[in-house]
Enzyme design. Sequence first.
Site, PDB file in Angstrom:
ATOM      1  CG  ASP A  97      13.694  13.759  94.863  1.00 55.07           C
ATOM      2  OD1 ASP A  97      13.659  13.808  95.885  1.00 55.07           O
ATOM      3  OD2 ASP A  97      13.974  12.282  94.449  1.00 55.07           O
ATOM      4  CG  ASP A 193      16.580  15.406  98.995  1.00 51.72           C
ATOM      5  OD1 ASP A 193      16.876  14.398  98.750  1.00 51.72           O
ATOM      6  OD2 ASP A 193      17.310  16.252  99.455  1.00 51.72           O
ATOM      7  CD  GLU A 258      16.119  11.996 102.054  1.00 50.22           C
ATOM      8  OE1 GLU A 258      17.987  10.825 101.785  1.00 50.22           O
ATOM      9  OE2 GLU A 258      16.579  12.457 102.006  1.00 50.22           O
ATOM     10  CG  HIS A 320      18.833   8.098  94.729  1.00 51.75           C
ATOM     11  ND1 HIS A 320      17.523   7.602  95.755  1.00 51.75           N
ATOM     12  CD2 HIS A 320      19.614   9.166  95.390  1.00 51.75           C
ATOM     13  CE1 HIS A 320      17.390   8.775  96.320  1.00 51.75           C
ATOM     14  NE2 HIS A 320      18.616   9.673  96.323  1.00 51.75           N
ATOM     15  CG  ASP A 321      21.121   8.613  99.010  1.00 49.67           C
ATOM     16  OD1 ASP A 321      21.830   8.975  98.277  1.00 49.67           O
ATOM     17  OD2 ASP A 321      19.954   9.012  99.224  1.00 49.67           O
TER      18      ASP A 321
HETATM   19  C1  GLC Z   1      18.652  13.508 100.158  1.00 45.43           C
HETATM   20  C2  GLC Z   1      19.011  12.481  98.805  1.00 45.43           C
HETATM   21  C3  GLC Z   1      20.347  12.179  98.494  1.00 45.43           C
HETATM   22  C4  GLC Z   1      21.393  14.092  97.890  1.00 45.43           C
HETATM   23  C5  GLC Z   1      21.139  14.581  99.249  1.00 45.43           C
HETATM   24  C6  GLC Z   1      20.978  15.932  99.274  1.00 45.43           C
HETATM   25  O1  GLC Z   1      19.431  12.598 101.102  1.00 45.43           O
HETATM   26  O2  GLC Z   1      18.439  11.165  98.355  1.00 45.43           O
HETATM   27  O3  GLC Z   1      21.128  11.857  97.192  1.00 45.43           O
HETATM   28  O4  GLC Z   1      22.352  13.384  97.915  1.00 45.43           O
HETATM   29  O5  GLC Z   1      19.574  14.533 100.316  1.00 45.43           O
HETATM   30  O6  GLC Z   1      20.023  16.401  98.614  1.00 45.43           O
END
Ligand code: GLC
Length: 535
Positions: A97, A193, A258, A320-321
């Site tokens: 990641d 990310d 993402e 995880h979010d």
């Molecule tokens: C992304 C991750 C999340 C994190 C955010 C800031 O959305 O999936 O878990 O808190 O970015 O890095």
Amino acid sequence: MTPWYHKTTIYQIYPRSFFDSNGDGVGDLRGVIQKLDYVKELGFESVWLSPFFTSPQRDFGYDISDYRNVAPEYGTLDDALELIEEVHKRGMRIVFDMVMNHTSDEHPWFRESRASRDNPKADWYIWRDKPTNWNSLPGGSGWYYAPERGQYYWASFLSFQPDLNYRNPEVKRIMLDTVRFWLAKGVDGFRLDVFNAIYKDEAFRDNPFSPRFIPTENDPSGFFQQAKYNLNLPESFEFAREFRAACDEFGERLSLGEVSGSRATIRKYLGGTRNDGLTLVFDFAMLNFRFDADYFRRLLLDLEAAYPDPFMPVYVFSNHDRRRSMTRLGGDVRKAKLLAMFQLTARGVPCMYYGEEIGMTDLTMPFASALDPVPHKYKYIPRFIFDLLGLTINRDEARTPMQWDATREAGFSSAKKTWLPVHPNYSEINAAAQSQATSSLWNAVRQLLKLRSRETALHAGSLNLIESLPSNVLGYARVSEDERVHILLNFDRAPVQFPCADGDCLFKLNENDRAAGGICALGPFGGIILKNPIP
Ligand code: GLC
């Protein structure tokens, strides 16, 4: 030839919650290594690990203070290298990641940058005398005052995650070199990310007004403004190509963005018609799926239109979010099996979150005691409002330890106290029990993964919808050069019968699901896969 990263299946591991090998209550890399045989046996071809790099852990690793080292609670650099090797030994791929957009405010680069206006790293982050009106992703201004410089820095996520300045060529070079550092160590790719936030408007114009209050997956405008100048800038689409070029130096490597925005927008991260940008992007609207045939029919049609060959969609229902899919399904195992069957047979890369294969559910926990920093931003708003909106604000709820077995702490850890509590339903919902029970969700996922890896039509074939089916039945054909596979799914709690082409049954969800004599009969939430049906 379909590249491996468009055929693969991904299992997301949140290292903190997967397996604790040293009894400190926190999952670690050696724990992941010890459980690789589990992932292999289940049948996933790739694992993606949420970040385990050096970090003050204020956002549990999404706030990195050294990109080339490992946080002590997760292990050492040697453990990370061994993990890469152990994954490869098992014939699987490993995806890291990479948080390109921001660092931790404790990263030495930021410490130096904030110290004065004229140090060598003064321009490595985004500094302004006057803030713009931009909102951060979780809401509220993302500008923070640093008295040392008498200026504001920009943070797309939370205050302790300052955004890097990619308009500075040195920043871009060092970050791409970090990517190369890991690629050279054998990493097969990256999940990226908040990739849609990388570039910000060069002229720092204020965002225009929008009537929208709550941002959604396919429209990040919200809190009464369009996210026009802080998200999805053309330079970010271009950077996707540069990122891809760095990966290509090492052969076929996966890059999974993402991102959020309309399909037309996020599609731009994939590059031009030859797919010379990121190899994959998440299309998160589906996290809020509605459980009926119409929804999934529409989803297939939309994704087929948005990601035709040589592109490939990603099918994801938990992470995880967000709320876990099993929570959304009200704990109904039959529905979870049908969802898995859809996800593992559609044309796309399926991405499952640890514990999804056994139907783990969210554990409701109060905002006030949350370890996740996000709910603390919202602690004055009553929880029921978020529940009504279907939003998970306290991400701890979806991050509880993996439920391995029915022993104490679900076999996750020997510690007296784990970093987050284990969900009390672990005595019924756990991997050991489900791997013994032939009719379990775990076994359905395993059989489907094996089938998918074996049948070319399922991992590399095209997809066509089958028409004229009962309204709550979804059917599609996956077709490769010499193989045709039909998938028929009943989204209804009532059994259903309809005319169909006969073929060899490769898989069925229930004992009584069958297709013979030109008739298909599916039980409640039943499903069947037929090979080479003769029309
Ligand atoms: C992304 C991750 C999340 C994190 C955010 C800031 O959305 O999936 O878990 O808190 O970015 O890095």
